[in-house]
Design an enzyme around this catalytic site. Structure first.
Site, PDB file in Angstrom:
ATOM      1  N   ARG A 148       0.830  -1.200   0.000  1.00  0.00           N
ATOM      2  CA  ARG A 148       0.000   0.000   0.000  1.00  0.00           C
ATOM      3  C   ARG A 148       0.870   1.257   0.000  1.00  0.00           C
ATOM      4  O   ARG A 148       0.570   2.250  -0.672  1.00  0.00           O
ATOM      5  CB  ARG A 148      -0.909   0.003   1.240  1.00  0.00           C
ATOM      6  CG  ARG A 148      -1.876   1.166   1.231  1.00  0.00           C
ATOM      7  CD  ARG A 148      -2.827   1.114   2.408  1.00  0.00           C
ATOM      8  NE  ARG A 148      -3.929   2.071   2.247  1.00  0.00           N
ATOM      9  CZ  ARG A 148      -4.438   2.766   3.246  1.00  0.00           C
ATOM     10  NH1 ARG A 148      -3.974   2.610   4.477  1.00  0.00           N
ATOM     11  NH2 ARG A 148      -5.421   3.610   3.026  1.00  0.00           N
ATOM     12  N   HIS A 177       0.715   4.771  -2.195  1.00  0.00           N
ATOM     13  CA  HIS A 177       0.531   6.090  -1.588  1.00  0.00           C
ATOM     14  C   HIS A 177       1.741   6.992  -1.829  1.00  0.00           C
ATOM     15  O   HIS A 177       1.609   8.216  -1.817  1.00  0.00           O
ATOM     16  CB  HIS A 177       0.229   5.953  -0.097  1.00  0.00           C
ATOM     17  CG  HIS A 177      -1.176   5.505   0.172  1.00  0.00           C
ATOM     18  ND1 HIS A 177      -1.903   5.903   1.272  1.00  0.00           N
ATOM     19  CD2 HIS A 177      -1.998   4.704  -0.542  1.00  0.00           C
ATOM     20  CE1 HIS A 177      -3.118   5.359   1.219  1.00  0.00           C
ATOM     21  NE2 HIS A 177      -3.195   4.612   0.129  1.00  0.00           N
ATOM     22  N   ASN A 214      -3.615   8.560   5.258  1.00  0.00           N
ATOM     23  CA  ASN A 214      -2.470   7.713   5.614  1.00  0.00           C
ATOM     24  C   ASN A 214      -2.509   7.240   7.063  1.00  0.00           C
ATOM     25  O   ASN A 214      -1.530   6.678   7.556  1.00  0.00           O
ATOM     26  CB  ASN A 214      -1.162   8.459   5.333  1.00  0.00           C
ATOM     27  CG  ASN A 214      -0.845   8.481   3.841  1.00  0.00           C
ATOM     28  OD1 ASN A 214      -1.259   7.582   3.098  1.00  0.00           O
ATOM     29  ND2 ASN A 214      -0.126   9.499   3.404  1.00  0.00           N
ATOM     30  N   HIS A 217      -5.616  -5.552  -3.063  1.00  0.00           N
ATOM     31  CA  HIS A 217      -6.516  -5.719  -1.919  1.00  0.00           C
ATOM     32  C   HIS A 217      -6.748  -7.191  -1.592  1.00  0.00           C
ATOM     33  O   HIS A 217      -7.433  -7.506  -0.627  1.00  0.00           O
ATOM     34  CB  HIS A 217      -7.832  -4.976  -2.177  1.00  0.00           C
ATOM     35  CG  HIS A 217      -7.711  -3.481  -2.006  1.00  0.00           C
ATOM     36  ND1 HIS A 217      -8.758  -2.620  -2.140  1.00  0.00           N
ATOM     37  CD2 HIS A 217      -6.635  -2.719  -1.688  1.00  0.00           C
ATOM     38  CE1 HIS A 217      -8.340  -1.371  -1.920  1.00  0.00           C
ATOM     39  NE2 HIS A 217      -7.052  -1.406  -1.649  1.00  0.00           N
TER      40      HIS A 217
HETATM   41  C1  HEM Z   1      -8.297   2.029  -6.539  1.00  0.00           C
HETATM   42  C2  HEM Z   1      -8.246   2.875  -5.543  1.00  0.00           C
HETATM   43  C3  HEM Z   1      -7.943   2.452  -4.141  1.00  0.00           C
HETATM   44  C4  HEM Z   1      -8.661   2.798  -3.042  1.00  0.00           C
HETATM   45  C5  HEM Z   1      -9.881   3.696  -2.995  1.00  0.00           C
HETATM   46  C6  HEM Z   1      -8.041   2.143  -1.913  1.00  0.00           C
HETATM   47  C7  HEM Z   1      -8.475   2.256  -0.609  1.00  0.00           C
HETATM   48  C8  HEM Z   1      -7.976   1.535   0.459  1.00  0.00           C
HETATM   49  C9  HEM Z   1      -8.478   1.594   1.795  1.00  0.00           C
HETATM   50  C10 HEM Z   1      -9.617   2.479   2.279  1.00  0.00           C
HETATM   51  C11 HEM Z   1      -7.768   0.719   2.539  1.00  0.00           C
HETATM   52  C12 HEM Z   1      -7.960   0.379   4.011  1.00  0.00           C
HETATM   53  C13 HEM Z   1      -7.248   1.328   4.924  1.00  0.00           C
HETATM   54  C14 HEM Z   1      -7.628   1.010   6.340  1.00  0.00           C
HETATM   55  O1  HEM Z   1      -8.816   1.189   6.664  1.00  0.00           O
HETATM   56  O2  HEM Z   1      -6.764   0.546   7.096  1.00  0.00           O
HETATM   57  C15 HEM Z   1      -6.791   0.106   1.674  1.00  0.00           C
HETATM   58  C16 HEM Z   1      -5.871  -0.837   2.070  1.00  0.00           C
HETATM   59  C17 HEM Z   1      -4.904  -1.354   1.252  1.00  0.00           C
HETATM   60  N1  HEM Z   1      -4.662  -0.985  -0.054  1.00  0.00           N
HETATM   61 FE1  HEM Z   1      -5.840   0.163  -1.206  1.00  0.00          FE
HETATM   62  N2  HEM Z   1      -6.977   1.424  -2.341  1.00  0.00           N
HETATM   63  C18 HEM Z   1      -6.861   1.582  -3.698  1.00  0.00           C
HETATM   64  C19 HEM Z   1      -5.878   1.075  -4.508  1.00  0.00           C
HETATM   65  C20 HEM Z   1      -4.796   0.354  -4.043  1.00  0.00           C
HETATM   66  C21 HEM Z   1      -3.618   0.059  -4.827  1.00  0.00           C
HETATM   67  C22 HEM Z   1      -3.377   0.549  -6.252  1.00  0.00           C
HETATM   68  C23 HEM Z   1      -2.794  -0.678  -4.039  1.00  0.00           C
HETATM   69  C24 HEM Z   1      -1.436  -1.230  -4.337  1.00  0.00           C
HETATM   70  C25 HEM Z   1      -1.018  -1.556  -5.525  1.00  0.00           C
HETATM   71  C26 HEM Z   1      -3.473  -0.860  -2.770  1.00  0.00           C
HETATM   72  C27 HEM Z   1      -2.998  -1.613  -1.726  1.00  0.00           C
HETATM   73  C28 HEM Z   1      -3.603  -1.713  -0.496  1.00  0.00           C
HETATM   74  C29 HEM Z   1      -3.156  -2.610   0.546  1.00  0.00           C
HETATM   75  C30 HEM Z   1      -2.028  -3.640   0.433  1.00  0.00           C
HETATM   76  C31 HEM Z   1      -3.945  -2.365   1.646  1.00  0.00           C
HETATM   77  C32 HEM Z   1      -3.836  -3.018   3.024  1.00  0.00           C
HETATM   78  C33 HEM Z   1      -2.811  -2.276   3.847  1.00  0.00           C
HETATM   79  C34 HEM Z   1      -2.609  -2.859   5.216  1.00  0.00           C
HETATM   80  O3  HEM Z   1      -3.265  -3.833   5.566  1.00  0.00           O
HETATM   81  O4  HEM Z   1      -1.770  -2.293   5.940  1.00  0.00           O
HETATM   82  N3  HEM Z   1      -4.667  -0.191  -2.800  1.00  0.00           N
HETATM   83  N4  HEM Z   1      -6.928   0.633   0.412  1.00  0.00           N
END
Ligand code: HEM
Ligand SMILES: *[C@@H]1O[C@H](CO)[C@@H](O)[C@H](O)[C@H]1NC(C)=O
Ligand SMILES: *[C@@H]1O[C@H](CO)[C@@H](O)[C@H](O)[C@H]1NC(C)=O
Ligand SMILES: *[C@@H]1O[C@H](CO)[C@@H](O)[C@H](O)[C@H]1NC(C)=O
Ligand SMILES: *[C@@H]1O[C@H](CO)[C@@H](O)[C@H](O)[C@H]1NC(C)=O
Length: 334
Positions: free
Chosen positions: A75, A79, A104, A202
């Site tokens: 993630r 970011h 973040n 995700h």
């Molecule tokens: C398409 C638009 C995207 C949106 C709106 C989005 C939104 C989010 C949100 C809201 C979370 C949860 C944060 C939390 O509540 O802790 C999340 C987690 C995550 N996102 Fe996305 N995301 C997007 C695209 C991506 C992309 C492009 C990647 C990487 C290539 C990514 C990788 C991750 C990962 C790995 C997590 C988990 C992080 C953790 O568990 O520490 N996301 N994302």
């Protein structure tokens, strides 16, 4: 003589190759100024040191929960790239930096980057950028999560600008619909298809209740809860996230099919169990549904994901400006 005829024969081939690169957005990374094996002469152990540090942390057998930190690094690469380009601006500490942005709040794992940087400073001081370390670490995290590997390019320099308000405006919100998500990725030179493919990250993600407020309790004036969530799943989410008393220690796994880095995420979308609006809309909108359906194939997802990551990791990179930071948390002193 031989030389001349060689030139004549090769010229059309070169022109053909260049135009192929030009028309295929997915191949834009081929001419982005970054290079494979970038540190092979200046710091030959760069990639292996990062890999070892990531592995030592996330594959700690005494604590399988450490795999969550691997997701954190994937993630973080996203970011970073969406704000000021992939320049490690997300790692800077200080008043009002990206780290302090609301979006973040749940970012994690920066200590792993620090550890890799400290080890690399011992062997090759001032050579390997924090921006490159982060992109190598994201790849190594996917591998630690049992995903397949890809070649990460290097050559990014570290930036000196980091602002929370830029992070909150550039990184897409989980409440966006397909047009909003597509516009956000298009602004970074990435396509709608690449957005759908990168969302596959995700597959190993978890989310916190704070990011579900709108979808569960404040959807629109006629529906408090998003009606696209099946009733049983909505009830389950509401019991995990009771209104107004969110517990930041609670996290909800997105891909309930499997925690590993595979196509399971897209299967959960077919089952209407996408956690955020930005997830479920990829299946619900007829424009991206066929791609979601095809990405349920593990082989296709793995191949496409690495390619899309290379494209994302090239967004607005600094090849000449910026610096090689000594400490990933702060810009170099003058
Ligand atoms: C398409 C638009 C995207 C949106 C709106 C989005 C939104 C989010 C949100 C809201 C979370 C949860 C944060 C939390 O509540 O802790 C999340 C987690 C995550 N996102 Fe996305 N995301 C997007 C695209 C991506 C992309 C492009 C990647 C990487 C290539 C990514 C990788 C991750 C990962 C790995 C997590 C988990 C992080 C953790 O568990 O520490 N996301 N994302
Ligand atoms: C792994 O990384 C996390 C997140 O940066 C950190 O909190 C934790 O102490 C590290 N654990 C080990 C065993 O290195
Ligand atoms: C790990 O990946 C391999 C090869 O891609 C696959 O056959 C295996 O089922 C995966 N294991 C898990 C636990 O997902
Ligand atoms: C609220 O959302 C539902 C489902 O998307 C939609 O049918 C309805 O028209 C929306 N209501 C308003 C006032 O926008
Ligand atoms: C928050 O959730 C954690 C993990 O589920 C739990 O241990 C803790 O007791 C909860 N705290 C409150 C105040 O409910």
């Amino acid at each position: 003589m031989a030389f001349t005829s060689l030139n004549i024969h090769l010229l059309p081939v070169f022109v053909f190759l260049l135009s192929t690169v030009g028309v295929d957005a997915g191949a834009a990374y081929l001419s982005n100024g970054l290079q494979n094996d970038y540190y092979r002469h200046s710091c030959p152990t760069a990639e292996s040191v990062v890999r070892r540090v990531v592995r030592a942390n996330v594959s700690d057998p005494s604590n399988p929960n450490n795999l969550r930190f691997a997701a954190g690094l994937v993630r973080m690469s996203f970011h970073d790239c969406f704000v000021e380009g992939c320049d490690a601006s997300v790692l800077l500490n200080g008043l009002g930096t990206e780290k302090t942005a609301r979006i973040n709040k749940f970012l994690q794992s920066s200590e792993i980057i620090d550890k890799a940087k400290q080890e690399l400073e011992k062997v090759s001081p001032g050579v390997v950028s924090c921006a490159d370390i982060l992109q190598y670490a994201a790849r190594d995290s996917v591998v630690a999560l049992n995903g397949s590997s890809w070649k990460v390019q290097g050559g990014r320099r570290d930036g000196c600008v980091s602002r929370a308000d830029s992070a909150d405006s550039e990184i897409p919100s989980p409440d966006l619909d397909l047009d909003g998500l597509t516009a956000s990725f298009n602004r970074k030179g990435l396509s709608r298809d690449q957005m759908v493919i990168l969302s596959g990250a995700h597959t190993s993600a978890a989310g916190h209740c704070e990011n579900l407020v709108t979808r569960l309790y404040n959807f629109n004036s006629t529906h408090a809860t998003d009606p696209s969530i099946p009733a049983a799943y909505a009830a389950q989410l509401k019991s995990l996230c009771p209104q107004r008393t969110f517990n930041d220690s609670v996290f909800i796994v997105l891909d309930t099919v499997s925690p590993f880095f595979d196509a399971g995420y897209y299967v959960t979308l077919e089952q209407h169990q996408g956690l955020f609006t930005s997830d479920q809309i990829l299946f619900d909108d007829p424009r991206t549904r066929p791609l979601v359906e095809s990405l349920t194939d593990n082989k296709l997802f793995e191949k496409d994901f690495g390619e899309a990551m290379r494209a994302m990791a090239a967004v607005e990179v600094k090849l000449y400006e910026g610096e090689i930071r000594n400490d990933c948390r702060m810009i170099n002193p003058y």
